[in-house]
Design an enzyme around this catalytic site. Structure first.
Site, PDB file in Angstrom:
ATOM      1  N   ASN A  31       1.263  -1.055   0.024  1.00 41.78           N
ATOM      2  CA  ASN A  31       0.210  -0.023   0.368  1.00 41.78           C
ATOM      3  C   ASN A  31       1.010   0.767  -0.130  1.00 41.78           C
ATOM      4  O   ASN A  31       1.167   1.807   0.959  1.00 41.78           O
ATOM      5  CB  ASN A  31      -1.289   0.063   1.511  1.00 41.78           C
ATOM      6  CG  ASN A  31      -1.660   1.356   1.114  1.00 41.78           C
ATOM      7  OD1 ASN A  31      -1.888   2.421   0.588  1.00 41.78           O
ATOM      8  ND2 ASN A  31      -3.111   0.682   1.630  1.00 41.78           N
ATOM      9  N   GLU A  77      -3.741   1.901  -3.246  1.00 37.18           N
ATOM     10  CA  GLU A  77      -3.589   2.875  -3.023  1.00 37.18           C
ATOM     11  C   GLU A  77      -2.829   4.179  -3.118  1.00 37.18           C
ATOM     12  O   GLU A  77      -2.425   4.754  -3.456  1.00 37.18           O
ATOM     13  CB  GLU A  77      -3.329   3.203  -1.667  1.00 37.18           C
ATOM     14  CG  GLU A  77      -5.413   2.654  -0.303  1.00 37.18           C
ATOM     15  CD  GLU A  77      -4.876   3.451   0.524  1.00 37.18           C
ATOM     16  OE1 GLU A  77      -4.979   4.798   1.121  1.00 37.18           O
ATOM     17  OE2 GLU A  77      -4.234   4.549   2.302  1.00 37.18           O
ATOM     18  N   ASP A  93      -3.777  -5.384   0.852  1.00 37.63           N
ATOM     19  CA  ASP A  93      -3.762  -4.362   2.168  1.00 37.63           C
ATOM     20  C   ASP A  93      -5.374  -4.429   2.581  1.00 37.63           C
ATOM     21  O   ASP A  93      -6.432  -4.869   2.398  1.00 37.63           O
ATOM     22  CB  ASP A  93      -3.826  -3.168   1.701  1.00 37.63           C
ATOM     23  CG  ASP A  93      -4.389  -2.487   3.412  1.00 37.63           C
ATOM     24  OD1 ASP A  93      -4.976  -2.807   4.709  1.00 37.63           O
ATOM     25  OD2 ASP A  93      -4.357  -1.402   3.703  1.00 37.63           O
ATOM     26  N   ASN A 128      -6.763  -5.238   5.743  1.00 33.08           N
ATOM     27  CA  ASN A 128      -7.655  -3.716   6.521  1.00 33.08           C
ATOM     28  C   ASN A 128      -8.368  -4.508   7.931  1.00 33.08           C
ATOM     29  O   ASN A 128      -9.053  -4.792   8.430  1.00 33.08           O
ATOM     30  CB  ASN A 128      -8.537  -2.861   6.328  1.00 33.08           C
ATOM     31  CG  ASN A 128      -7.816  -0.685   5.982  1.00 33.08           C
ATOM     32  OD1 ASN A 128      -7.161  -0.790   6.852  1.00 33.08           O
ATOM     33  ND2 ASN A 128      -8.193  -0.866   5.074  1.00 33.08           N
ATOM     34  N   ASP A 181      -1.253  -6.050   6.411  1.00 34.75           N
ATOM     35  CA  ASP A 181      -0.648  -6.697   4.350  1.00 34.75           C
ATOM     36  C   ASP A 181      -0.677  -8.074   4.820  1.00 34.75           C
ATOM     37  O   ASP A 181      -0.032  -7.752   5.134  1.00 34.75           O
ATOM     38  CB  ASP A 181      -0.029  -6.000   4.554  1.00 34.75           C
ATOM     39  CG  ASP A 181      -0.147  -4.065   4.397  1.00 34.75           C
ATOM     40  OD1 ASP A 181      -0.981  -3.567   3.268  1.00 34.75           O
ATOM     41  OD2 ASP A 181      -0.518  -3.560   5.267  1.00 34.75           O
ATOM     42  N   ASP A 213       2.368   4.731   5.471  1.00 37.98           N
ATOM     43  CA  ASP A 213       2.575   3.857   6.479  1.00 37.98           C
ATOM     44  C   ASP A 213       2.728   3.070   6.382  1.00 37.98           C
ATOM     45  O   ASP A 213       2.666   2.022   7.665  1.00 37.98           O
ATOM     46  CB  ASP A 213       1.629   5.010   7.313  1.00 37.98           C
ATOM     47  CG  ASP A 213       0.373   4.729   5.806  1.00 37.98           C
ATOM     48  OD1 ASP A 213       0.585   4.065   5.401  1.00 37.98           O
ATOM     49  OD2 ASP A 213      -0.285   5.509   7.099  1.00 37.98           O
ATOM     50  N   HIS A 214       2.792   2.021   4.907  1.00 40.49           N
ATOM     51  CA  HIS A 214       2.168   0.845   5.076  1.00 40.49           C
ATOM     52  C   HIS A 214       4.076   0.030   4.394  1.00 40.49           C
ATOM     53  O   HIS A 214       4.759   0.620   3.721  1.00 40.49           O
ATOM     54  CB  HIS A 214       1.852  -0.283   3.407  1.00 40.49           C
ATOM     55  CG  HIS A 214       0.360   0.314   4.968  1.00 40.49           C
ATOM     56  ND1 HIS A 214      -0.829  -0.817   4.473  1.00 40.49           N
ATOM     57  CD2 HIS A 214      -0.355   1.517   4.617  1.00 40.49           C
ATOM     58  CE1 HIS A 214      -1.842   0.009   5.033  1.00 40.49           C
ATOM     59  NE2 HIS A 214      -2.194   1.218   4.935  1.00 40.49           N
TER      60      HIS A 214
END
Length: 256
Positions: free
Chosen positions: A7, A34, A146, A148, A218, A247-248
């Protein structure tokens, strides 16, 4: 075949980091989430210079997924979940050699009990039906992205905080993930490593990365037909420490 999921949290911002990582890590297949780019703005030519051909499904500002393949063109590309009316660009699939790759950017869901949470569960139910069909057509299947969803308590820093009332760890979300696994899929990381604290996402705030206060959301899932071929699996934390990082961090699996 080294297969990774990342991501990038805006490919427009993170293209230099992606280019550096592709050159250094040299994956054969990458699923991006994303990307946050409309299709006409996808950097196809820039990635081709590094030897990667792309299939992509994007939209402005939000979401967006892509599959990159080194030295060949993705085949049998499927955009979005078949038969599911969804305006958000969250799913793409392609075949690479004899392996089917499904790349998902699963709905976040905002908060338990909200409309977005209900949409997440409906979306995951649609994915379940789609993957059942994909497995029938393609026994060698890798599902990555991802998700989530943190699969279990090893994948959160504090299970008392990340509990049934919390988004990403609620029972309904975890049960939806278990339904996907029950189709004949395996969390590749847990085939080789049962350690807690192996995270793939860290908030930008409160020095979360330095303190390793993250989540493992992930995932790389492999089908029964590929389970014995998993040679290496992990999370590459390196790009998370670069300047202006996503941030991933990338999650990856290598198949013999």
């Amino acid at each position: 075949m080294k297969i990774a999921s990342w991501n990038v949290n805006s490919l427009n911002v993170r293209l230099p980091q992606l280019q550096q990582w592709l050159a250094e890590f040299a994956p054969d297949v990458v699923g991006l989430q994303e990307t946050k780019l409309e299709d006409h703005r996808f950097p196809d030519a820039a990635l081709a210079e590094l030897g990667y051909r792309s299939a992509f499904h994007g939209q402005k500002t939000y979401n967006g997924v892509a599959i990159l393949v080194r030295d060949q063109t993705p085949e049998q590309v499927q955009i979005a979940i078949p038969g599911f009316d969804d305006a958000q660009a969250r799913a793409i699939a392609a075949t690479v050699d004899d392996v089917r790759i499904v790349n998902l950017y699963v709905v976040n869901g905002q908060d338990v009990g909200t409309d977005k949470y209900a949409y997440k569960l409906r979306w995951l139910d649609a994915v379940h039906g789609w993957l059942a069909e994909e497995l029938r057509a393609h026994p060698k299947l890798v599902v990555l992205g991802d998700f989530n969803i943190a699969p279990d308590d090893r994948d959160v820093p504090d299970p008392q905080t990340w509990d049934d009332d919390h988004i990403l760890t609620s029972t309904a979300e975890r049960n939806a993930l278990r339904r996907l696994l029950a189709l004949g899929l395996h969390d590749a990381l847990r085939l080789h490593n049962h350690e807690a604290g192996l995270f793939s996402w860290w908030d930008y705030r409160q020095a979360a990365f330095r303190r390793n206060l993250g989540l493992r959301i992930d995932l790389t899932l492999v089908s029964d037909a590929l389970k014995a071929q998993v040679a290496e699996v992990g999370i590459d934390r390196t790009p998370r420490g670069w300047e202006r990082p996503s941030d991933h961090a990338p999650a990856f699996v290598t198949l013999r």
